[in-house]
Design a protein around this motif. Structure first.
Motif, PDB file in Angstrom:
ATOM      1  N   ALA A   1       0.840  -1.203   0.000  1.00 32.05           N
ATOM      2  CA  ALA A   1       0.000   0.000   0.000  1.00 32.05           C
ATOM      3  C   ALA A   1       0.871   1.249   0.000  1.00 32.05           C
ATOM      4  CB  ALA A   1      -0.931   0.004   1.206  1.00 32.05           C
ATOM      5  N   ASN A   2       2.092   1.127   0.533  1.00 28.58           N
ATOM      6  CA  ASN A   2       2.970   2.288   0.638  1.00 28.58           C
ATOM      7  C   ASN A   2       4.059   2.289  -0.440  1.00 28.58           C
ATOM      8  OD1 ASN A   2       2.238   4.006   3.051  1.00 28.58           O
ATOM      9  ND2 ASN A   2       2.121   1.944   3.897  1.00 28.58           N
ATOM     10  N   LEU A   3       3.732   1.718  -1.599  1.00 33.30           N
ATOM     11  CA  LEU A   3       4.689   1.695  -2.714  1.00 33.30           C
ATOM     12  C   LEU A   3       5.064   3.105  -3.161  1.00 33.30           C
ATOM     13  CD1 LEU A   3       3.660  -0.972  -5.361  1.00 33.30           C
ATOM     14  CD2 LEU A   3       5.871  -0.640  -4.312  1.00 33.30           C
ATOM     15  N   SER A   4       4.159   4.056  -3.002  1.00 34.01           N
ATOM     16  CA  SER A   4       4.426   5.420  -3.494  1.00 34.01           C
ATOM     17  C   SER A   4       4.572   6.412  -2.352  1.00 34.01           C
ATOM     18  CB  SER A   4       3.296   5.888  -4.409  1.00 34.01           C
ATOM     19  OG  SER A   4       3.068   4.967  -5.421  1.00 34.01           O
ATOM     20  N   THR A   5       4.804   5.932  -1.138  1.00 33.03           N
ATOM     21  CA  THR A   5       4.910   6.842  -0.001  1.00 33.03           C
ATOM     22  C   THR A   5       6.345   7.321   0.144  1.00 33.03           C
ATOM     23  OG1 THR A   5       3.121   5.665   1.077  1.00 33.03           O
ATOM     24  CG2 THR A   5       4.479   7.062   2.462  1.00 33.03           C
ATOM     25  N   THR A   6       6.520   8.627   0.137  1.00 31.76           N
ATOM     26  CA  THR A   6       7.853   9.220   0.228  1.00 31.76           C
ATOM     27  C   THR A   6       8.560   8.780   1.511  1.00 31.76           C
ATOM     28  OG1 THR A   6       6.888  11.112  -0.851  1.00 31.76           O
ATOM     29  CG2 THR A   6       9.060  11.413   0.089  1.00 31.76           C
TER      30      THR A   6
ATOM     31  N   PHE B   1       9.227   5.959   2.746  1.00 28.74           N
ATOM     32  CA  PHE B   1       8.727   4.788   3.477  1.00 28.74           C
ATOM     33  C   PHE B   1       9.782   3.691   3.503  1.00 28.74           C
ATOM     34  CE2 PHE B   1       6.484   0.705   3.673  1.00 28.74           C
ATOM     35  CZ  PHE B   1       5.729   0.894   4.806  1.00 28.74           C
TER      36      PHE B   1
ATOM     37  N   ILE C   1      -6.024  -2.729   4.245  1.00 34.31           N
ATOM     38  CA  ILE C   1      -4.755  -2.053   3.945  1.00 34.31           C
ATOM     39  C   ILE C   1      -4.571  -1.958   2.435  1.00 34.31           C
ATOM     40  CG2 ILE C   1      -2.260  -2.204   4.192  1.00 34.31           C
ATOM     41  CD1 ILE C   1      -2.709  -3.630   6.855  1.00 34.31           C
TER      42      ILE C   1
ATOM     43  N   THR D   1      -6.706   0.719   0.914  1.00 30.26           N
ATOM     44  CA  THR D   1      -6.171   2.086   1.007  1.00 30.26           C
ATOM     45  C   THR D   1      -5.095   2.285  -0.073  1.00 30.26           C
ATOM     46  OG1 THR D   1      -4.414   1.551   2.573  1.00 30.26           O
ATOM     47  CG2 THR D   1      -6.528   2.190   3.514  1.00 30.26           C
ATOM     48  N   GLY D   2      -4.332   1.226  -0.342  1.00 33.16           N
ATOM     49  CA  GLY D   2      -3.306   1.309  -1.381  1.00 33.16           C
ATOM     50  C   GLY D   2      -3.908   1.550  -2.748  1.00 33.16           C
TER      51      GLY D   2
ATOM     52  N   GLN E   1      -3.476   4.880  -5.198  1.00 31.36           N
ATOM     53  CA  GLN E   1      -2.986   4.838  -6.580  1.00 31.36           C
ATOM     54  C   GLN E   1      -4.009   5.414  -7.544  1.00 31.36           C
ATOM     55  OE1 GLN E   1       0.005   4.517  -7.188  1.00 31.36           O
ATOM     56  NE2 GLN E   1       0.628   3.672  -5.225  1.00 31.36           N
TER      57      GLN E   1
ATOM     58  N   GLU F   1       1.271  13.411  -2.878  1.00 30.79           N
ATOM     59  CA  GLU F   1       2.220  13.034  -1.835  1.00 30.79           C
ATOM     60  C   GLU F   1       1.473  12.128  -0.854  1.00 30.79           C
ATOM     61  OE1 GLU F   1       5.339  13.801  -1.058  1.00 30.79           O
ATOM     62  OE2 GLU F   1       5.380  13.448   1.094  1.00 30.79           O
ATOM     63  N   PHE F   2       2.051  10.953  -0.581  1.00 32.00           N
ATOM     64  CA  PHE F   2       1.364   9.997   0.288  1.00 32.00           C
ATOM     65  C   PHE F   2       2.097   9.830   1.605  1.00 32.00           C
ATOM     66  CE2 PHE F   2       0.346   8.729  -4.056  1.00 32.00           C
ATOM     67  CZ  PHE F   2      -1.020   8.893  -3.981  1.00 32.00           C
ATOM     68  N   GLN F   3       1.374   9.448   2.624  1.00 29.32           N
ATOM     69  CA  GLN F   3       2.034   9.100   3.887  1.00 29.32           C
ATOM     70  C   GLN F   3       1.354   7.892   4.521  1.00 29.32           C
ATOM     71  OE1 GLN F   3       0.164  12.365   6.896  1.00 29.32           O
ATOM     72  NE2 GLN F   3       1.975  12.952   5.804  1.00 29.32           N
ATOM     73  N   ASP F   4       2.127   7.176   5.329  1.00 29.44           N
ATOM     74  CA  ASP F   4       1.595   5.962   5.932  1.00 29.44           C
ATOM     75  C   ASP F   4       0.652   6.302   7.083  1.00 29.44           C
ATOM     76  OD1 ASP F   4       3.772   6.920   7.230  1.00 29.44           O
ATOM     77  OD2 ASP F   4       4.813   5.022   7.456  1.00 29.44           O
TER      78      ASP F   4
ATOM     79  N   VAL G   1      -2.173   3.506   3.781  1.00 25.92           N
ATOM     80  CA  VAL G   1      -1.620   4.741   3.220  1.00 25.92           C
ATOM     81  C   VAL G   1      -2.744   5.740   3.017  1.00 25.92           C
ATOM     82  CG1 VAL G   1      -1.863   3.948   0.818  1.00 25.92           C
ATOM     83  CG2 VAL G   1      -0.082   5.582   1.365  1.00 25.92           C
TER      84      VAL G   1
ATOM     85  N   ASN H   1      -1.649  -4.058  -5.429  1.00 21.12           N
ATOM     86  CA  ASN H   1      -2.568  -3.980  -4.295  1.00 21.12           C
ATOM     87  C   ASN H   1      -3.804  -4.824  -4.542  1.00 21.12           C
ATOM     88  OD1 ASN H   1      -1.619  -2.130  -2.090  1.00 21.12           O
ATOM     89  ND2 ASN H   1      -1.176  -0.905  -3.886  1.00 21.12           N
TER      90      ASN H   1
END
Lengths: 239, 261
Positions: free
Chosen positions: A27-32, A34, B6, B9-10, B14, B39-42, B72, B243
Motif C-alpha cells: 500500500a505504501n509503494l508510493s509513499t515518500t 517509506f 490495507i 487504502t493502497g 494509486q 504526496e502519500f504518507q503511511d 496509506v 494492491n
C-alpha cells in the motif's frame, strides 16, 4: 484440539499476520521515505504430556529495512532527499519527531514546514524561516539554506546509534528515546525526493508463499482431523 | 484480516495518483499550468510488541518490536512551481513572467484572483482583460487610436498613438508574490486564490527584488513533462495491480481457512 493441529494453527496465525505487513508495504509503494517492514518469526518451545518438545511459531518482531529508497527528481526547490544515514528533526505538538520524508513547503509565516504543517528544525533546534522578499532558495548538501539575500540557516540532519529501536508513528515520523547525534555521512539533494524502498517483486513473492503456507497448514490440520476421526472409528469397532 | 483494508487504502491512493497524473497530461497545453504531484504518507501503526519493552525480569530489551501499519493516505497534492518554457507568440498582449510573481485579476465578485497565464485581450473599452474578460489590476486602458503597444521588462505599458512620434506611458503592470505559493487555492480557469496557508501577497513592479520580469509577446507554457508523467502513470498502474493482487490473495487465503475441518 491436539498438539499437531495447534502447531499448524500457530503457523497459520503467524502467516496471516505476515500478510498484513506485506499489504502495508505494498500500500505504501508510493509513499515518500517509506521503509519496508519484514516479519521475523521465532520458535516457542513447549512440551507434550510425555515430555516431547514441540515448537510453535511466534512472531519475534517487525524489522525495518533501512536501505535507501530510489531518489526521484521533482524539481521542487523544497523537496529534499537525504543520501546516507540521517533524519530531519520535526517540531510536532507532541515533541520532536524524526523523518526521512523531505517533502517540505513554506507556510504563511515563511517557515519551512512538512506537509502536515510542522516546522523543520535547524541544527540549533529553531525553525528555519526564509526572509521576506527572497528569491530562489538554495539548500546545500550539508543542509545550509541560502537565498539571494545571503545565508539563512542550516537544516539539522541527525542520526541514531540504533535505527531499529525507533518507533514509527503515522506520516513517516519516527520517535525514539535515543539522543540524536549530528549525522556524519548524510548529504542532502535539493529538488529530489526519496521514494519508498519497498521491492514489489519480493513482496509479491512473499505474499504468494504466505498463501501457500496457509494452504499447507490447512491440509495438515484437515489430514490430522481425518486421522483422529479414523482412529476413533477403528477403536470403536474393536470394542 | 486487516490486509484487505490495507490493500484497499493502497488502491485508493494509486487511483488518486492516476487522477493527478491524468490532470497533468490533460493540461499539457494549458498556458502557465503547474504540474501537480500527489504526496502519500503511511497511516497509524499498531504497536503489538513495543520496541524497547522488557523481555525478562533481568531487564533484557526487545531489540525490534512488532509494529503493524494500517495502510496509506494522501497527504497533499502540491503544485510544482517550476518555471515553464517561454513560447513566442508575437502577440503584443501576451505577457510571460520570468521568475516569481502573479498577475492580479479582478473577479466579478470584487475579490482578487492571481494568475501566471498572461494571454490578455482588450475589452470593448480598450481595457486589458484576461481571456475570460476579467480586468487585470491595476486596470490599464489603451487610448482609442493606439496603433502599437509595448510592455517593457519592468511592466510599463507604452502606447504608440496615431499621429504622435513618442510613445506614451499608459499604465504599469503589478505583480503579487506569496510566501507560500503552494498554499494558493486553485479556482480553475488558470486562476488562483489567496488562502491562510499562502500568506498575504506583497505587490511590486516586475523586475523589482523578489519579482520576475515581464516578457511581451511570449506565453509561459505548462511545466508538465510528458515523459515523466507517462512513467509515473505506468508505475501507478503497476502499484494498483499489486494492491489488487493482495486483495485476491487474501481472499483466497480466507477461502482456505473456511475449508478447515
Amino acid at each position: 484440539m491436539n498438539d499437531a493441529s495447534s502447531v499448524a494453527l500457530s503457523a497459520q496465525l503467524a502467516v496471516l499476520h505476515q500478510t498484513d505487513v506485506i499489504a502495508n508495504n505494498l500500500a505504501n509503494l508510493s509513499t515518500t521515505g517509506f521503509k519496508a517492514q519484514h516479519v521475523a518469526f521465532t520458535q516457542y518451545l513447549s512440551q507434550t504430556s510425555d515430555g516431547t518438545p514441540i515448537s510453535y511459531v511466534q512472531e519475534a518482531g517487525t524489522a525495518r529495512d533501512p536501505s535507501e529508497g530510489p531518489i526521484t527528481q521533482t524539481s521542487n526547490p523544497l523537496d529534499i532527499a537525504i543520501r546516507g544515514d540521517g533524519y530531519f528533526t520535526i517540531q510536532t505538538p507532541l515533541g520532536e519527531r524524526f523523518t526521512r520524508n523531505g517533502h517540505f513547503q513554506l507556510d504563511a509565516d515563511r517557515q519551512i514546514v512538512t506537509s502536515q504543517g510542522y516546522p523543520v528544525l535547524s541544527d540549533n533546534g529553531s525553525p528555519v524561516v526564509i526572509p521576506d522578499g527572497s528569491g530562489e532558495i538554495t539548500i546545500g548538501a550539508d543542509g545550509s539554506v541560502s537565498t539571494n539575500q545571503g545565508s539563512v540557516s542550516k537544516i539539522g540532519i541527525v542520526s541514531f546509534p540504533d535505527q531499529q529501536a525507533m518507533t514509527e508513528t503515522a506520516g513517516g515520523l519516527y520517535t525514539t528515546a535515543q539522543v540524536p547525534q549530528p549525522a556524519t555521512d548524510a548529504k542532502l539533494m535539493q529538488g529530489s525526493i526519496e521514494g519508498s524502498n519497498v521491492e514489489p517483486i519480493i513482496e509479491i513473492t512473499r505474499l504468494l508463499s504466505a498463501e501457500r503456507n496457509v494452504d499447507y497448514a490447512k491440509t495438515f490440520i484437515n489430514a490430522e482431523a481425518t486421522q483422529v476421526s479414523n482412529a476413533i472409528d477403528r477403536l470403536g469397532k474393536t470394542v | 484480516m486487516r490486509a484487505l483494508n490495507i490493500a484497499a487504502t493502497g488502491m485508493l491512493a494509486q487511483q488518486l495518483n492516476v487522477e493527478v497524473i491524468s490532470n497533468n497530461i490533460a493540461n499539457l497545453n494549458t498556458t502557465a499550468f503547474k504540474r501537480q504531484r500527489a504526496e502519500f504518507q503511511d497511516l497509524l501503526y499498531q504497536d503489538q510488541r513495543p520496541v524497547g519493552a522488557q523481555s525478562s525480569d533481568n531487564g533484557n530489551l526487545v531489540p525490534v518490536g512488532v509494529q503493524v501499519g494500517s495502510g496509506v493516505k494522501a497527504a497533499a497534492i502540491y503544485r510544482i512551481t517550476e518555471q515553464g518554457t517561454m513560447l513566442n507568440t508575437n502577440n503584443p498582449l501576451d505577457m510571460a513572467i520570468q521568475g516569481r510573481g502573479y498577475f492580479q485579476v479582478q473577479m466579478p465578485d470584487g475579490t482578487t484572483a492571481y494568475t501566471r497565464a498572461g494571454s490578455f485581450q482588450l475589452s470593448a473599452t480598450g481595457e486589458i482583460v484576461t481571456a475570460d474578460g476579467y480586468i487585470v489590476d491595476p486596470g490599464i486602458t489603451l487610448p482609442n487610436n493606439t496603433v502599437a503597444v509595448t510592455v517593457n521588462a519592468s511592466g510599463q505599458v507604452l502606447a504608440q498613438i496615431a499621429g504622435q512620434t513618442t510613445p506614451q506611458t499608459v499604465g504599469q503592470f503589478q505583480l503579487a508574490a506569496f510566501p507560500n505559493e503552494g498554499g494558493l487555492e486553485q479556482l480553475g480557469g488558470n486562476l488562483l486564490k489567496e488562502t491562510p496557508a499562502s500568506g498575504s501577497p506583497t505587490t511590486g513592479n516586475p523586475g523589482a527584488t523578489g519579482f520576475g520580469q515581464l516578457q511581451q509577446g511570449f506565453v509561459e507554457t505548462s511545466n508538465v513533462n510528458v515523459v515523466s508523467e507517462i512513467t509515473n502513470l505506468i508505475t501507478a498502474q503497476r502499484a494498483y495491480e499489486m494492491n489488487s493482487k493482495v486483495i485476491s490473495t487474501v481472499d483466497s487465503m480466507s477461502q482456505t481457512l473456511t475449508q478447515m475441518q
